[in-house]
Design an enzyme around this catalytic site. Structure first.
Site, PDB file in Angstrom:
ATOM      1  CE  LYS A  46       4.621  -9.059   6.517  1.00 61.05           C
ATOM      2  NZ  LYS A  46       4.215  -8.319   5.278  1.00 61.05           N
ATOM      3  N   GLY A  67      -2.648  -4.612  12.672  1.00 62.85           N
ATOM      4  CA  GLY A  67      -3.386  -5.147  11.534  1.00 62.85           C
ATOM      5  C   GLY A  67      -4.734  -5.674  11.971  1.00 62.85           C
ATOM      6  CD  GLU A  75      -3.639  -0.160  16.518  1.00 65.46           C
ATOM      7  OE1 GLU A  75      -4.864  -0.447  16.438  1.00 65.46           O
ATOM      8  OE2 GLU A  75      -3.018   0.410  15.627  1.00 65.46           O
ATOM      9  CB  CYS A 129      -6.956   0.801  13.472  1.00 66.61           C
ATOM     10  SG  CYS A 129      -5.867   2.022  14.241  1.00 66.61           S
ATOM     11  CD  GLU A 169     -11.304  -2.693  11.412  1.00 65.03           C
ATOM     12  OE1 GLU A 169     -10.729  -1.658  11.790  1.00 65.03           O
ATOM     13  OE2 GLU A 169     -10.795  -3.842  11.503  1.00 65.03           O
TER      14      GLU A 169
END
Length: 478
Positions: free
Chosen positions: A174, A227, A249, A283, A380
């Site tokens: 996906k 994500g 991750e 990230c 973040e």
């Protein structure tokens, strides 16, 4: 969508409008997968795994097909690069690096396909006078769900897919709803390379529908997700239904640490691009800058000058090193963080605003006079926003660097080799770069500590994440 080797144009959850972030205009419409579509894809993947059309091939044949897949990625380099510029908004140079990396990761995975070995444990199992032949078998997990983010669409897919296929798994992918186009094109190339129908299925769709269906599905054996940390936690809860294996991750709030003995002229552009590359939508972005007090003013001023020099606009203009954020939602999110930074007393050194006109653009921004309890320091942001803090000694900066729930990356800039090794050992992060930032190689693992994730991608560790190990004991006669 790609299900069982066939192109499917109607999704049970309607359609998704794909926007060019540089203009805010629609460039495509793709079907949105429903839970029923996911079930069809999982059924096709399970059937392909059960009949061994992929994992039953000789390892040398899987290697040959994956190498051909890498050849096709290279042959379609320009098209794939341009797709991610349009789909994500990233500068063309970043997209080209991404697609070159896709080729490299796929070739590395091809090599690993013939490096999957068990071990002979007969000596250890033969104590007490028994005549025992014992060994381990390393086998694919089965049907795996790969859920991919929008910040590096092609790259994040191939990091997962290469090793998943090398190990012999069948896959349901996906892509992020914002950036489905490169995944669909890569799916076509995979079929052209010779990956059998049903082994790779690609379902654009909304996370709350298609992503949730993958996380919940009882016939999926493993999920690999990249994500947000919040979504990663949700996937863990959903995976509990059949105790799926999970690789995650997730997010980061990574430190870039500059000592006063560093080559400052070399360090300044490195720490600047550690946060500004891909408009901060990375990230492991170096979003927290720590500079030893003697060099603090020079480094902060140098990074600010660098930020002011960056040209911002369409990724197709080679002069632009900063593209847009992915969406108006992300632009609003970053703007909210910048506003909170001001309200909580942080000083804007440069930037701090949005750009007028089309697209989802924001200025590269640096905050100073920050403290550990500010939202811009703790959370973040996933945008081009840097917070700068001075420090005096190693113990102080190690404590500050580790004062986060994340642990994905860290950069250390120093000429002192003892200091470099000591810092690499002391910082809680899965990746530490010394006098550089963000280097990745397919032979080495990538992943994080703490809430930055579970497990590793790439390298031998990344391959192992898509396998199961079985112990076999055979009692011999005589």
């Amino acid at each position: 969508m790609l299900i069982d080797g066939e192109s499917v144009v109607d999704g049970g959850d309607g359609t998704i409008e794909v926007l060019d972030p540089a203009t805010g205009q629609a460039v495509a419409h793709v079907p949105a997968a429903s839970a029923a579509d996911v079930d069809r894809a999982v059924t096709a993947a399970r059937r392909s795994f059960a009949d061994g059309r992929w994992h039953g091939l000789a390892a040398e044949e899987r290697r040959r097909i994956l190498w051909r897949f890498a050849d096709l990625i290279a042959a379609n380099f320009t098209e794939l690069s341009h797709i991610d510029v349009v789909d994500n908004g990233m500068p063309l140079a970043f997209a080209e690096w991404e697609i070159r990396s896709c080729e490299a990761w796929t070739r590395a995975a091809a090599g690993l396909a013939t490096q999957i070995f068990g071990r002979n444990a007969s000596t250890m199992a033969s104590g007490g006078g028994t005549n025992m032949h014992a060994y381990t078998l390393v086998q694919p997990v089965g049907v795996v769900g790969l859920i991919v983010p929008w910040n590096a669409p092609a790259g994040n897919l191939m990091v997962k897919l290469g090793n998943a296929l090398a190990a012999g798994n069948s896959c349901v992918v996906k892509p992020a709803e914002e950036t489905p186009l490169s995944a669909l094109r890569l799916g076509e190339l995979a079929l052209e390379a010779g990956i059998p129908p049903g082994v790779l299925n690609i379902l654009p769709g909304h996370g709350r529908v298609a992503g949730q269906a993958i996380a919940d599905h009882a016939d999926i054996d493993k999920i690999s997700f990249t994500g947000s940390t919040a979504t990663g936690k949700h996937i863990v809860r959903s995976a509990a239904g059949n105790l799926k294996r999970v690789t995650l991750e997730l997010g980061g709030k990574s430190p870039a640490i500059v000592f006063d003995d560093a080559d400052l002229d070399a360090a300044i552009p490195q720490v600047a691009m550690a946060i500004f590359a891909n408009t901060g939508q990375v990230c492991f972005a170096g979003s927290r800058l720590f500079v030893q007090r003697g060099a603090y003013d020079k480094v902060v001023a140098g990074v600010a000058d660098f930020a002011k020099s960056l040209k911002i606009g369409s990724g197709f203009d080679s002069a632009n090193l900063l593209g847009p954020l992915i969406s108006s939602k992300q632009q609003d999110r970053v703007a909210d963080y910048m506003q909170r930074g001001r309200q909580q007393g942080a000083e804007v050194v440069t930037g701090g605003g949005l750009l007028d006109g089309q697209g989802f653009f924001v200025e590269p921004t640096i905050f100073a006079n920050v403290h550990r309890d500010m939202d811009i320091v703790r959370e973040e942001i996933f945008g081009p926003v840097l917070v700068a803090t001075p420090f005096d000694d190693i113990a102080e900066v190690v404590a500050a660097a580790n004062d986060t729930r994340y642990g994905l990356g860290a950069g250390v800039f120093t000429r002192d080799v003892n200091k470099a090794h000591s810092m690499a050992r002391a910082i809680d992060a899965g990746n530490v770069w010394v006098n550089c930032y963000g280097t990745i190689h397919p032979s080495l693992p990538f992943g994080g500590f703490k809430e930055s994730g579970w497990g590793r991608e790439m390298g031998a560790e990344g391959l192992a994440a898509f396998t199961e190990t079985k112990a076999v004991y055979i009692q011999l006669e005589g």
